[in-house]
Every structure is written in structure tokens, then in C-alpha cells.
Design an enzyme around this catalytic site. Structure first.
Site: not given
Length: 394
Positions: A50, A102, A173, A198
Site C-alpha cells: 500500500r 470529463y 489533465d 487511456k
């Protein structure tokens, strides 16, 4: 030796002797939750996955290198990355965000960040001056460029100048162009975010997200946040993104080449009212793109003459899937109204130009002739349906 971009896609910094000594060409997947300590107060540098994992660390080093940044943080999805990033802000802070984002980002800001006391002012930053909206509580400007899905282009250097003059952070972004075509930190941005799902992953087979920065204060904050909230990217998914990045440059070039040809096809189709692509000369962002990016990408949005035609195209393509997401090897056709931007209030969608006649195309690396044939027969399917209706009426 300073490595060039294409080589860094394969090797990153080429410095991983401390975790790998077998000579494996493919970086190993360290599928482990925990690590053995050599002794009390001693560590190999890895304690618990983690906090950090060698596979994830290697991926983070690669992306930091590609974005010319000091550090990147890999998360379980793009939205997990943005959610974690919002934790650097405090209740009462304000952000100026572009209006055409988005839909998932808008949903997060409106329903989670607002609940946590963070206020957003949304304006069209490709047209409007953010200085008119800055208050004493404003902490950052948040943009996409090109925007999703209307392909508005924002001048990153100008936004960075305004941000610095007002002691604000600039968050960009960079999902649509990837670090292959655009490096916002080089242009003055403080933070870059990616949906690694993506173009970086590029194969439609895993989810990932990134926060990238060279700001030491943000690095310290994000290091604490990622280990605390526990949304770091898993080892196997990290390996999938490492694998995807190896072909990033090749895929981006081929997809863009295909996109230019599809844009011409759409421009010559009488049933297409408008094509949104920043690589079209005359597009209001064309010159800015030439200044701040090395390419125009492979994302196209286009508006057809009716919602009926849009829906017919979506159900009639035989090769191109009607699916959410983008940036993979396969071309995907998306309907923003009911998919990516379904949770955006209708008045905001319409104001941004996202009508029920707008389609978004993520162009892949197939033979472009096959893609154009498929789109052409989908348009013709509407004509056949229309004729059938006329004959029935007669």
C-alpha cells in the site's frame, strides 16, 4: 547518458538494480502485499505494497521521466487520482475549473468535493479570463486541453502565468495528448493528471490514474495521501501500464495519422454539421496547439444533423464498438449525452455544445480504410432507414 523519449518509454530512468538482478527484460510483477525486514529498524526500501511496490515504483519513475517531472503517483483509476489530489485542499478553498471537463470530474467536484467544502467556479477558459473570478480563497486553476469532448484548446503558458501571478496552482489533465504530444510541466503547470487507462495503457485492458509534479510540497502531501487512502495501483495493473507505455509513441503517431484521414471523411459528409478537432486549420485552438504541443492527437468529436442519425450510427457500425473510454488500440465510438457526460446537468451540457447529436470518436490503429468504410456504411444505414419509413408512409 540522457535517454530520448522513445527509449524512456521502454526503460524509464534505466535504474532499477536495487530491486531486480535476474536480467529479466520484462520488469517483474512483485505480486506481494508485504516485504521482509532485514532487522529491527532496517528496510529494503519496501515495507508494504500500500505504501510502495517495486513494480509500481518503476512505472511511476517512467511516467515522471516522460513528463519531465520529479515524481509521479500511480492510482487505481484516473478518478482515484483526481480524488486523492483534491485532498491537498482544505474546506473553504476555491478552484476555478474549465466548464468543459470529463463528466466524471464534474460529478466528483459537484457531489464529493463540494460536500467536503471545496467550491468550484466553472468558466470557459478557452475564452474567458480567470482573473475576473479569483478571490482570496482561490487556490488553483484546473483545466483539460484539449477538452473532453468539445476539443477546446487552452493556452497552458498563459494559464500558468496567471496562476503564478496570483499564487495559484495550475492543474492540467493531459489524458487526451499524453506526454508524447504535450508536457504541461514544461509549460509552467504545477500538477499533471492522467487517466492511465487511456493512451498510456493503450489496450483497453486495465484502469489506472496518475498525479505528476515537481513541486516538493505537493510531493510530500501526495506521498502521505496515497499511503493513507490506499488507492495506489496494484502490481499487475502497474505492469500492464508499463507494457502499454512501451508502444506509446508508435500508437500515438499511427492513431493521429488515422484521425486526420477520418476528419477529412467527416468534413466531406453532408450529414455532418461540424467536426471538432484541433488539427483543423481554422480551429480556434490550432495555433495554440502548434505552440504548446507536438501533435494534435486522435480524439475527434462531431455533430450530425439529428439525434436520430447519431443513434443510428451508434447501432450500425460493424467494426467500431459503441463503448465508453478512449485511447486504446481499438477505435471506440461514444455518445457523451448518455455515457461520459450523463451526470452533467443538461443546461451545462447544452451550454458546452454537448447535444444529443454529438458523437465522440477515439481513433485507434486499425487500417484507416476499414474504419472509414465502417463509418460510411453506418451513415448509409440511416439513409436506408429513412427511405424505408418514406415507403411505408406512401
Amino acid at each position: 547518458m540522457e535517454l530520448q523519449f522513445l527509449t524512456r518509454c521502454l526503460y524509464g530512468t534505466n535504474d532499477f538494480e536495487n530491486v531486480e538482478n535476474t536480467g529479466s527484460i520484462s520488469f517483474p510483477i512483485y505480486q506481494t502485499a508485504t516485504f521482509k525486514h532485514p532487522g529491527v529498524g532496517q528496510s529494503t526500501g519496501f515495507d508494504y505494497s500500500r505504501l510502495q511496490n517495486p513494480t509500481r515504483q518503476h512505472l511511476e519513475e517512467i511516467l515522471a521521466s516522460l513528463e519531465n517531472a520529479k515524481k509521479s503517483f500511480a492510482f487505481s483509476s484516473g478518478m482515484a487520482a483526481i480524488t486523492a489530489l483534491m485532498e491537498i485542499f482544505e474546506p473553504g478553498d476555491e478552484l476555478i475549473a474549465d466548464a468543459d471537463l470529463y463528466g466524471g470530474s464534474i460529478r466528483l467536484f459537484d457531489n464529493v468535493s463540494n460536500k467536503n467544502g471545496i467550491k468550484f467556479t466553472r468558466i470557459n477558459l478557452s475564452k474567458e479570463d480567470p482573473r475576473e473570478y479569483i478571490t482570496k480563497k482561490t487556490k488553483a486553476i484546473y483545466i483539460e486541453t484539449p477538452t473532453n469532448p468539445m476539443m477546446n484548446v487552452i493556452d497552458i503558458q498563459e494559464m500558468a502565468r496567471i496562476a503564478k501571478e496570483n499564487d495559484l496552482l495550475l492543474i492540467v489533465d493531459n489524458t487526451f495528448l499524453s506526454p508524447y504530444f504535450q508536457n504541461p510541466i514544461d509549460l509552467g503547470a504545477d500538477i499533471v493528471v492522467h487517466s492511465g487507462t487511456k493512451f498510456l495503457g493503450g489496450h483497453n485492458d486495465t484502469l489506472a490514474g496518475f498525479v505528476v509534479t515537481s513541486n516538493e510540497e505537493i510531493i510530500e502531501k501526495m506521498s502521505f495521501i496515497i499511503k493513507t487512502v490506499g488507492s495506489g495501483l496494484a502490481p499487475f495493473d502497474s505492469w500492464l501500464i508499463i507494457r502499454g507505455i512501451k508502444t506509446l509513441a508508435l500508437r500515438m503517431e499511427k492513431a493521429q495519422e488515422n484521425a486526420f484521414k477520418i476528419v477529412k471523411f467527416l468534413q466531406n459528409n453532408k450529414k455532418v454539421k461540424k467536426v471538432y478537432y484541433p488539427g483543423i486549420e481554422g480551429h480556434k485552438g490550432y495555433e495554440i496547439m502548434k505552440k504548446q504541443a507536438r501533435g494534435f492527437g486522435s480524439m475527434i468529436s462531431f455533430e450530425v444533423e439529428s439525434s436520430e442519425l447519431a443513434k443510428t450510427i451508434l447501432k450500425s457500425t460493424k467494426l467500431i464498438p459503441f463503448a465508453e473510454s478512449l485511447g486504446g488500440t481499438e477505435t471506440l465510438l461514444t455518445y457523451p449525452t448518455t455515457q461520459t457526460h450523463a451526470d452533467v446537468p443538461e443546461d451545462i451540457r447544452i451550454a458546452n455544445g454537448i447535444t444529443d447529436s454529438v458523437l465522440r470518436l477515439s481513433v485507434g490503429i486499425e487500417d484507416v480504410g476499414d474504419l472509414i468504410k465502417d463509418l460510411d456504411q453506418a451513415f448509409r444505414a440511416y439513409e436506408l432507414d429513412d427511405k424505408a419509413v418514406c415507403l411505408q408512409g406512401a
